[in-house]
Design a protein around this motif. Structure first.
Motif, mmCIF file in Angstrom:
data_model
loop_
_atom_site.group_PDB
_atom_site.id
_atom_site.type_symbol
_atom_site.label_atom_id
_atom_site.label_comp_id
_atom_site.label_asym_id
_atom_site.label_seq_id
_atom_site.Cartn_x
_atom_site.Cartn_y
_atom_site.Cartn_z
ATOM 1 N N VAL A 108 1.618 -10.190 10.137
ATOM 2 C CA VAL A 108 0.822 -9.334 9.255
ATOM 3 C C VAL A 108 1.489 -7.981 9.057
ATOM 4 C CG1 VAL A 108 -1.404 -8.185 8.949
ATOM 5 C CG2 VAL A 108 -1.305 -10.514 9.878
ATOM 6 N N ARG A 109 1.804 -7.302 10.148
ATOM 7 C CA ARG A 109 2.348 -5.947 10.045
ATOM 8 C C ARG A 109 3.649 -5.915 9.243
ATOM 9 N NH1 ARG A 109 2.226 -4.593 15.132
ATOM 10 N NH2 ARG A 109 4.340 -5.290 15.647
ATOM 11 N N ASN A 110 4.461 -6.948 9.375
ATOM 12 C CA ASN A 110 5.770 -6.949 8.724
ATOM 13 C C ASN A 110 5.834 -7.870 7.511
ATOM 14 O OD1 ASN A 110 6.780 -5.184 10.723
ATOM 15 N ND2 ASN A 110 7.137 -6.917 12.096
ATOM 16 N N MET A 111 4.689 -8.216 6.947
ATOM 17 C CA MET A 111 4.657 -8.990 5.706
ATOM 18 C C MET A 111 4.955 -8.043 4.554
ATOM 19 S SD MET A 111 4.222 -11.643 3.875
ATOM 20 C CE MET A 111 4.287 -11.647 2.093
ATOM 21 N N GLN A 112 6.168 -8.110 4.028
ATOM 22 C CA GLN A 112 6.623 -7.172 3.002
ATOM 23 C C GLN A 112 6.397 -7.749 1.608
ATOM 24 O OE1 GLN A 112 10.686 -6.040 3.929
ATOM 25 N NE2 GLN A 112 10.269 -6.172 6.106
ATOM 26 N N VAL A 113 6.174 -6.873 0.653
ATOM 27 C CA VAL A 113 5.900 -7.326 -0.707
ATOM 28 C C VAL A 113 7.110 -8.031 -1.312
ATOM 29 C CG1 VAL A 113 6.632 -5.190 -1.847
ATOM 30 C CG2 VAL A 113 4.846 -6.605 -2.883
ATOM 31 N N THR A 114 8.311 -7.701 -0.846
ATOM 32 C CA THR A 114 9.503 -8.364 -1.368
ATOM 33 C C THR A 114 9.541 -9.846 -1.008
ATOM 34 O OG1 THR A 114 10.704 -7.622 0.609
ATOM 35 C CG2 THR A 114 10.892 -6.263 -1.361
ATOM 36 N N TYR A 115 8.757 -10.271 -0.012
ATOM 37 C CA TYR A 115 8.742 -11.684 0.381
ATOM 38 C C TYR A 115 8.161 -12.581 -0.712
ATOM 39 C CZ TYR A 115 9.784 -10.263 5.218
ATOM 40 O OH TYR A 115 10.370 -9.756 6.353
ATOM 41 N N PHE A 166 1.281 -16.297 1.863
ATOM 42 C CA PHE A 166 1.808 -14.930 1.773
ATOM 43 C C PHE A 166 0.751 -13.964 1.253
ATOM 44 C CE2 PHE A 166 6.715 -15.570 1.578
ATOM 45 C CZ PHE A 166 6.640 -16.258 2.778
ATOM 46 N N LEU A 167 -0.027 -14.388 0.264
ATOM 47 C CA LEU A 167 -1.055 -13.498 -0.283
ATOM 48 C C LEU A 167 -2.120 -13.198 0.764
ATOM 49 C CD1 LEU A 167 -1.996 -12.013 -2.833
ATOM 50 C CD2 LEU A 167 -3.344 -14.039 -3.416
ATOM 51 N N THR A 168 -2.499 -14.211 1.542
ATOM 52 C CA THR A 168 -3.479 -13.987 2.616
ATOM 53 C C THR A 168 -2.944 -12.989 3.634
ATOM 54 O OG1 THR A 168 -4.306 -16.252 2.336
ATOM 55 C CG2 THR A 168 -4.841 -15.116 4.397
ATOM 56 N N LEU A 169 -1.670 -13.157 4.004
ATOM 57 C CA LEU A 169 -1.069 -12.234 4.964
ATOM 58 C C LEU A 169 -1.006 -10.819 4.401
ATOM 59 C CD1 LEU A 169 1.864 -14.439 6.343
ATOM 60 C CD2 LEU A 169 -0.233 -13.816 7.530
ATOM 61 N N TYR A 170 -0.672 -10.704 3.118
ATOM 62 C CA TYR A 170 -0.519 -9.353 2.563
ATOM 63 C C TYR A 170 -1.875 -8.669 2.374
ATOM 64 C CZ TYR A 170 1.923 -5.561 0.337
ATOM 65 O OH TYR A 170 2.461 -4.326 0.064
ATOM 66 N N ILE A 171 -2.889 -9.428 1.977
ATOM 67 C CA ILE A 171 -4.227 -8.833 1.860
ATOM 68 C C ILE A 171 -4.708 -8.369 3.230
ATOM 69 C CG2 ILE A 171 -6.633 -9.342 1.341
ATOM 70 C CD1 ILE A 171 -5.650 -11.169 -0.898
ATOM 71 N N THR A 172 -4.441 -9.179 4.261
ATOM 72 C CA THR A 172 -4.785 -8.764 5.626
ATOM 73 C C THR A 172 -4.030 -7.502 6.008
ATOM 74 O OG1 THR A 172 -5.091 -11.097 6.188
ATOM 75 C CG2 THR A 172 -4.946 -9.542 8.012
ATOM 76 N N GLY A 175 -5.528 -4.427 4.562
ATOM 77 C CA GLY A 175 -6.695 -3.934 5.276
ATOM 78 C C GLY A 175 -6.361 -3.305 6.611
ATOM 79 N N MET A 176 -5.353 -3.845 7.299
ATOM 80 C CA MET A 176 -5.035 -3.361 8.643
ATOM 81 C C MET A 176 -3.989 -2.251 8.641
ATOM 82 S SD MET A 176 -4.883 -7.029 10.653
ATOM 83 C CE MET A 176 -4.394 -6.240 12.191
ATOM 84 N N PHE A 177 -3.047 -2.301 7.706
ATOM 85 C CA PHE A 177 -1.944 -1.335 7.682
ATOM 86 C C PHE A 177 -1.764 -0.802 6.262
ATOM 87 C CE2 PHE A 177 -1.013 -4.669 10.812
ATOM 88 C CZ PHE A 177 -0.923 -3.923 11.980
ATOM 89 N N MET A 178 -2.795 -0.148 5.765
ATOM 90 C CA MET A 178 -2.774 0.320 4.388
ATOM 91 C C MET A 178 -1.644 1.326 4.135
ATOM 92 S SD MET A 178 -5.828 2.033 2.111
ATOM 93 C CE MET A 178 -6.801 0.536 2.225
ATOM 94 N N LYS A 179 -1.327 2.112 5.153
ATOM 95 C CA LYS A 179 -0.281 3.117 4.976
ATOM 96 C C LYS A 179 1.067 2.468 4.701
ATOM 97 C CE LYS A 179 1.496 7.365 7.063
ATOM 98 N NZ LYS A 179 1.427 8.273 8.238
ATOM 99 N N LYS A 180 1.343 1.340 5.360
ATOM 100 C CA LYS A 180 2.599 0.641 5.127
ATOM 101 C C LYS A 180 2.669 0.104 3.698
ATOM 102 C CE LYS A 180 3.624 -0.767 9.885
ATOM 103 N NZ LYS A 180 4.952 -0.113 9.949
ATOM 104 N N PHE A 492 9.609 -11.513 8.663
ATOM 105 C CA PHE A 492 8.464 -10.927 9.368
ATOM 106 C C PHE A 492 8.926 -9.978 10.478
ATOM 107 C CE2 PHE A 492 6.634 -15.000 7.799
ATOM 108 C CZ PHE A 492 5.767 -14.440 6.887
ATOM 109 N N CYS A 493 10.088 -9.403 10.294
ATOM 110 C CA CYS A 493 10.597 -8.331 11.151
ATOM 111 C C CYS A 493 10.970 -7.156 10.256
ATOM 112 C CB CYS A 493 11.833 -8.781 11.935
ATOM 113 S SG CYS A 493 11.518 -10.069 13.156
ATOM 114 N N PRO A 494 10.765 -5.927 10.710
ATOM 115 C CA PRO A 494 11.147 -4.780 9.875
ATOM 116 C C PRO A 494 12.654 -4.688 9.728
ATOM 117 C CG PRO A 494 10.471 -4.056 12.057
ATOM 118 C CD PRO A 494 10.182 -5.527 11.997
ATOM 119 N N GLU A 495 13.096 -4.200 8.584
ATOM 120 C CA GLU A 495 14.520 -3.995 8.372
ATOM 121 C C GLU A 495 14.986 -2.772 9.151
ATOM 122 O OE1 GLU A 495 14.992 -3.603 4.187
ATOM 123 O OE2 GLU A 495 15.061 -5.764 3.834
ATOM 124 N N ILE A 496 16.185 -2.859 9.703
ATOM 125 C CA ILE A 496 16.778 -1.703 10.384
ATOM 126 C C ILE A 496 17.328 -0.772 9.309
ATOM 127 C CG2 ILE A 496 18.607 -0.929 11.929
ATOM 128 C CD1 ILE A 496 18.312 -3.492 13.475
#
Length: 732
Positions: A108-115, A166-172, A175-180, A492-496
């Motif tokens: 969830v936290r690392n579900m990026q829109v580019t995916y 992917f849409l379910t993960l991004y909507i979640t 809600g959980m990490f709106m700032k990201k 599902f990992c952040p980019e360095i």
């Protein structure tokens, strides 16, 4: 291939099955069959030493690199730092390590829109299959079906499943990490990828709108039948709902981003080819609107066409045609402008970050879609005008013109992938590779329409070739994605994140890798062993030069800039540098005493004992100093300094150090960094800020590293090859 064209189909199938089996074992079982035979060749002397020397030289490094990448490091979680919680504008950052970043797998936290490029590409492939599976009806009277409808049915289902997940993960995540999510919306590179969501909805509407009427003959040379009087069904209404959600969302996104581009000041490096995702979406809307159709119009009438006494138009279908023209005009205009800007940017800037290079493949999608849309609208106009105003030649001319333009761009980008240019494919697998897949999908779809219109042998070759390319691209990308998820790496990992100032952190990594050898040379130093003293002295001299120059870079340029933003934020580390300089100067006197040819044995022994006593505590302090800078100063550069200012800092750092010192510093860093990706990134940070000095930097590296290390760097960074070396190219 030779067996197949020679008529030996069974032999060709056997060879192909063997290749697929070997590739499958390596991809899914991590067993390399070729490596087994390669090892046997070495054992029995069939492979000369110079062939496998690079393998033996880097084997230990390769093993350590694999462990670093795939094994969890146990790094601590990021720690937020807030200098003044009562002041929202105070200095705020997170203490975070690269090890934590690579280990941070979270769905969830690392579900990026580019995916969303993945389900978009899978849907694009389904569209290409659908266009190739329908009856090929056109002026050449061919009615052969090139591909079973089952293929596009399967791809449609797969694409829908991936999109829903992917849409379910991004909507979640929203809600959980709106700032990201908000950061992605503001990012000039990532924000256009929101268009991939609306794009998918429109493509999916095209895929499902006629499920209950598949296999019916389409109107001559067209993708739709305006004369279809069958009653609307649930699938058509479902497709219309999806289309309107996607189309309205996409046009609002396009308007919002257009306004931001006008209202915000951006540098040339902020312009990315991903921006073309927005006009591509408008072109898809123009394609789908009249086909579904988007508006369920009542039976029309034959009305006179103003200005043409002998022509009429059918009012039924005109609203959909008009809507398609609306989207087409926006998409076409934006495509022309953004292609020119991004082409200019790619040709004139360094493109040091490989991750942004993949977006340039979207150049292929726009003309490929224009070829389909313009032809479809041209033929639709003829039907609306009751064939009074249709110009078949004009319709086919625009189709071929834009299709061949897409083919030309595709082949040009493939050429840029060749080893001697090596513009694409340098970086490891990442989700950004899906952009190439979507580009190949659009080209395959355009090829299917081109063949349906012309029916020539060359058209059939184009269609089959690009369908195969698109299928292979999507299959390989899917396998990489699945394996990455299983390994909990990359996806599902952040980019360095890195940039021109990343040379600071990489310099620290070289220091850390140098310390064990330095400590060993210090411990092994004996007064009656001149060679051990010379070894220690050489290592100490390199460290002394690097420490002096690195401290100067930080005190006079880097930390000074940080302190300009946040007063005295770097003072502690500036003071450490002053104290360390005094210690190093005193040790320099002791080292000279040890090396003096006429010095007494007692004096040398005393100097050695003092160094062996004083240096270990300094090493511990030095490591703490490096970690403190990375925790509390590096985030300032990443978070607060614009890209242009980072490049200015890098250039000033280079200018305040004499050339003879760089002849020591660059080789020291390249030879001490433990992994090749770190060496490559260090050189990229320099070339990013100073592309005009790339070959000067390359010449320094070429003179001071072994041939194996140079070959690995040359392949990754062909721009640093100096004049006279293999694969040199002039920098104008």
């Amino acid at each position: 291939t030779i067996f197949y064209f020679a008529g030996h189909e069974i032999a060709a199938v056997v060879v192909l099955c063997g290749l697929l089996g070997a590739a499958g074992m390596e991809g899914f079982l991590d067993f390399c069959l070729g490596c087994v035979f390669y090892g046997l060749g070495i054992r029995f002397g069939l492979i000369p030493k110079y062939v496998y020397r690079i393998y033996t030289n880097i084997r230990e490094e390769t093993v350590e690199g694999w462990k670093y990448k795939f094994l969890n490091s146990g790094a601590p979680r990021p720690t937020p730092v807030d200098n003044d919680p009562n002041d929202p504008a105070s200095l705020k950052y997170k203490v975070r390590t690269d090890e934590w970043t690579k280990d941070d797998f979270h769905l969830v936290r690392n579900m990026q829109v580019t995916y969303f490029a993945m389900p978009l590409s899978l849907a694009g492939l389904a569209v290409a299959y659908k266009l190739a599976s329908g009856p090929m009806a056109s002026s050449h009277d061919r009615t052969d079906v090139m591909m079973p409808e089952t293929y596009f049915h399967i791809m449609t289902i797969i694409a829908a499943i991936v999109f829903v997940i992917f849409l379910t993960l991004y909507i979640t995540r929203l809600g959980m990490f709106m700032k990201k999510c908000s950061k992605e919306w503001d990012c000039p590179l990532r924000s256009p990828s929101f268009g991939a969501i609306s794009l998918f909805l429109m493509l999916f509407a095209f895929l499902v709108f006629d499920i209950n009427h598949e296999g019916q003959q389409r109107a001559q040379g067209m993708l739709l039948d305006l004369d279809d009087d069958q009653d609307d069904d649930s699938w058509e209404w479902f497709a219309r709902v999806l289309f309107w959600i996607g189309a309205l969302t996409h046009i609002m996104l396009t308007l919002a981003k257009f306004g931001e581009w006008v209202g915000k000041r951006l540098e040339l490096e902020h312009f990315h080819a991903t921006w073309m995702m927005l006009p591509v979406g408008c072109l898809v809307a123009a394609l789908v609107a009249p086909i579904i159709p988007a508006v369920n119009e009542a039976d029309g009438m034959q009305l006179p066409l103003q200005g043409h006494s002998d022509a009429t138009f059918d009012s039924k279908g005109f609203q959909n045609y008009e809507m398609a023209r609306f989207f087409f005009s926006i998409g076409y205009a934006m495509w022309l402008v953004l292609f020119v800007i991004t082409f200019f940017k790619v040709c004139t800037t360094h493109n040091s970050d490989d991750r942004v290079r993949h977006a340039t493949w979207i150049w292929v999608a726009a003309p490929a879609l224009i070829a389909i849309v313009d032809y479809n609208l041209c033929m639709t106009r003829g039907v609306l005008l009751d064939h009074g105003g249709v110009n078949m030649g004009l319709c086919t001319d625009t189709l071929s013109m834009h299709f061949f333009l897409a083919v030309f761009i595709f082949l040009g980008l493939c050429w840029a992938t060749l080893p001697y240019i090596n513009h694409f494919g340098r970086d490891e697998w990442g989700m950004n590779y899906w952009i190439e897949c979507f580009a190949s999908d659009t080209l395959a779809a355009a090829g299917a329409v081109y063949y349906s219109v012309y029916g020539t042998y060359s058209g059939e070759v184009f269609m089959v070739l690009f369908l195969v390319v698109a299928t292979v691209f999507n299959f390989v990308a899917t396998m990489h994605t699945v394996v990455s998820i299983m390994r909990r790496r990359t996806v599902f990992c952040p980019e360095i994140k890195w940039g021109p100032l990343s040379f600071m952190k990489l310099t620290h990594e070289a220091f850390r890798a140098w310390i064990p050898n330095f400590t060993k040379s210090l411990t092994d130093m004996r007064v009656n062993d001149p060679a051990s003293c010379q070894t220690f002295a050489a290592s100490f001299y390199e460290f002394m030069v690097l420490h002096e120059e690195h401290a100067k870079h930080e005190d006079e340029v880097i930390f000074k800039t940080f302190n300009d933003f946040w007063a005295e934020h770097g003072k502690k580390w500036n003071d450490d540098h002053d104290a360390d300089h005094k210690l190093i100067d005193s040790w320099k006197v002791l080292v000279n005493t040890i090396l003096h040819p006429q010095g007494g044995a007692d004096q040398k022994q005393s100097a050695i004992q003092q160094l062996q006593r004083d240096m270990p505590p300094f090493v511990e302090h030095f490591l703490e100093h490096l970690q403190g800078e990375e925790d509390h100063l590096n985030p300032v550069g990443k978070r607060y300094l614009p890209l242009e200012l980072q490049k200015q800092i890098s250039r000033r750092v280079w200018e305040i150090t004499p050339a003879e010192r760089w002849e020591v510093i660059v080789p020291y860093l390249v030879n001490n960094l433990p992994r090749n990706p770190q060496r490559v990134r260090y050189l990229k940070t320099l070339c990013w800020a100073m592309p005009e000095r790339a070959q000067q930097i390359g010449a320094i590296v070429h003179r001071n590293v072994d041939s194996v290390k140079w070959e690995m760097l040359r392949i990754e960074l062909p721009e640093i090859v100096p004049r006279g070396a293999f694969n040199w190219r002039r920098y104008y």
